[in-house]
Design a protein around this motif. Sequence first.
Motif, PDB file in Angstrom:
ATOM      1  N   ARG A 177       0.806  -1.201   0.000  1.00  0.00           N
ATOM      2  CA  ARG A 177       0.000   0.000   0.000  1.00  0.00           C
ATOM      3  C   ARG A 177       0.844   1.257   0.000  1.00  0.00           C
ATOM      4  O   ARG A 177       0.344   2.338  -0.254  1.00  0.00           O
ATOM      5  CB  ARG A 177      -0.934  -0.003   1.216  1.00  0.00           C
ATOM      6  N   GLY A 196       1.775   6.275   3.555  1.00  0.00           N
ATOM      7  CA  GLY A 196       1.570   6.800   2.213  1.00  0.00           C
ATOM      8  C   GLY A 196       2.795   6.566   1.367  1.00  0.00           C
ATOM      9  O   GLY A 196       3.729   5.874   1.786  1.00  0.00           O
ATOM     10  N   PRO A 197       2.862   7.154   0.172  1.00  0.00           N
ATOM     11  CA  PRO A 197       3.996   6.919  -0.727  1.00  0.00           C
ATOM     12  C   PRO A 197       5.315   7.506  -0.242  1.00  0.00           C
ATOM     13  O   PRO A 197       6.380   7.078  -0.668  1.00  0.00           O
ATOM     14  CB  PRO A 197       3.546   7.575  -2.039  1.00  0.00           C
ATOM     15  N   ASP A 228      -7.064   0.554  -0.606  1.00  0.00           N
ATOM     16  CA  ASP A 228      -7.245   1.896  -1.136  1.00  0.00           C
ATOM     17  C   ASP A 228      -6.512   2.058  -2.457  1.00  0.00           C
ATOM     18  O   ASP A 228      -5.341   1.681  -2.595  1.00  0.00           O
ATOM     19  CB  ASP A 228      -6.729   2.926  -0.124  1.00  0.00           C
ATOM     20  N   GLU A 229      -7.184   2.627  -3.439  1.00  0.00           N
ATOM     21  CA  GLU A 229      -6.603   2.753  -4.778  1.00  0.00           C
ATOM     22  C   GLU A 229      -5.438   3.727  -4.825  1.00  0.00           C
ATOM     23  O   GLU A 229      -4.647   3.719  -5.775  1.00  0.00           O
ATOM     24  CB  GLU A 229      -7.686   3.193  -5.770  1.00  0.00           C
ATOM     25  N   HIS A 230      -5.309   4.575  -3.817  1.00  0.00           N
ATOM     26  CA  HIS A 230      -4.204   5.539  -3.789  1.00  0.00           C
ATOM     27  C   HIS A 230      -3.019   5.039  -2.966  1.00  0.00           C
ATOM     28  O   HIS A 230      -2.083   5.791  -2.695  1.00  0.00           O
ATOM     29  CB  HIS A 230      -4.691   6.879  -3.251  1.00  0.00           C
ATOM     30  N   GLY A 231      -3.067   3.782  -2.557  1.00  0.00           N
ATOM     31  CA  GLY A 231      -1.938   3.200  -1.844  1.00  0.00           C
ATOM     32  C   GLY A 231      -1.816   3.623  -0.405  1.00  0.00           C
ATOM     33  O   GLY A 231      -0.723   3.570   0.177  1.00  0.00           O
ATOM     34  N   LEU A 232      -2.926   4.037   0.199  1.00  0.00           N
ATOM     35  CA  LEU A 232      -2.898   4.480   1.588  1.00  0.00           C
ATOM     36  C   LEU A 232      -3.115   3.294   2.515  1.00  0.00           C
ATOM     37  O   LEU A 232      -4.096   2.554   2.384  1.00  0.00           O
ATOM     38  CB  LEU A 232      -4.001   5.518   1.814  1.00  0.00           C
ATOM     39  N   PHE A 243       2.269  11.939   2.571  1.00  0.00           N
ATOM     40  CA  PHE A 243       2.075  12.116   1.123  1.00  0.00           C
ATOM     41  C   PHE A 243       2.935  13.243   0.572  1.00  0.00           C
ATOM     42  O   PHE A 243       3.342  14.125   1.272  1.00  0.00           O
ATOM     43  CB  PHE A 243       0.593  12.402   0.815  1.00  0.00           C
ATOM     44  N   HIS A 271     -12.286   0.191   3.405  1.00  0.00           N
ATOM     45  CA  HIS A 271     -11.027   0.918   3.188  1.00  0.00           C
ATOM     46  C   HIS A 271      -9.808   0.014   3.271  1.00  0.00           C
ATOM     47  O   HIS A 271      -8.689   0.480   3.466  1.00  0.00           O
ATOM     48  CB  HIS A 271     -10.888   2.064   4.194  1.00  0.00           C
ATOM     49  N   THR A 319      -8.438  11.153   6.134  1.00  0.00           N
ATOM     50  CA  THR A 319      -7.920  10.249   5.095  1.00  0.00           C
ATOM     51  C   THR A 319      -8.783  10.202   3.852  1.00  0.00           C
ATOM     52  O   THR A 319      -8.315   9.804   2.782  1.00  0.00           O
ATOM     53  CB  THR A 319      -7.787   8.820   5.644  1.00  0.00           C
TER      54      THR A 319
END
Length: 306
Positions: free
Chosen positions: A18, A266-267, A241-245, A306, A238, A231
């Motif tokens: 993630r 996060g990333p 999560d498609e945003h990699g959270l 992020f 959840h 978030t």
Amino acid sequence: MGIAPEPRRDAESLRSSRRGGRRLPRRAAVGRRSFTATLKALDELAASGARISVRITDLDRGTSVLAGDDFVTLPVAGLGVVPLLIEVASGFESGSLDPLEIIEKSSIGPVAGAGVWQYLKAPALPLSDLAVLAASAGDALAANALIGRVGLPAVRARIEQLGFAHTALLDLFRDERGPDDAPHVALGSARELAELFAALVNSSAVSAGVSAQVAEWLSLNQDLSLVGSATGLDAFDHENDEHGLLFVNKTGRDAGIRVEAGVLGGPRAGVAYALIVCFDDLSIAHRLRAHEAFRTLGTDLMEYVF
């Protein structure tokens, strides 16, 4: 003998999948790493008489990002179920507990606290389902059923084995606490709660399997009203999560008590965090001011990862 359910993934791969592979350079986000807004909100709460314990730890560096009275032991309400879940998952893994063992609702004293089992027609549920209810819905009846099955001494021994001296599950959940009852269901410090969640995602809480199982249960938590409100995640879905959270959390609530601990990844970074606020719940305004401090922390954490 019970057979432990196989986790869908271990905690380390859960965190890695993630977080993603791409990171922003550390220098690119220096201006976004301030927790000034959080500190201001907490200072205002403290000035009004609230007792506060806060801790944020960078998971990659293992260093403290923010700490304030993080060693102070305070009541943590429903967050006391986390070491209980660790003990239950350990029993599943060792075979001393059967995940499909049925617990009758009628065998548990009534409690009208949070949760849904009291409203369901199901007269009995297996231990594995009770763990899901305790983690996802803060179900007091389900938690009491688990406590009744494994026993408070076993949970206390597990906490000691994990190395925590300021964390304790003291009692069952109760509608009213009499003079012969413990004054609180659980105690903890922000430092140890943050360490506990860091251990879960780093696969070091008892074992990789136990860590992954408890993290999976907690990832179903539907209370995203405090830190989790920042978030943007769906409270009911959840896990992926498609945003990699990555977000795993648990909240605790009681009269004049709000608590949350968890892991946010996060990333760019990952953190383990815990915030305990004990305040005079004299009005809705007092309560909302406490809630707003958690939401401010959530916003600052999102900017950090992020």
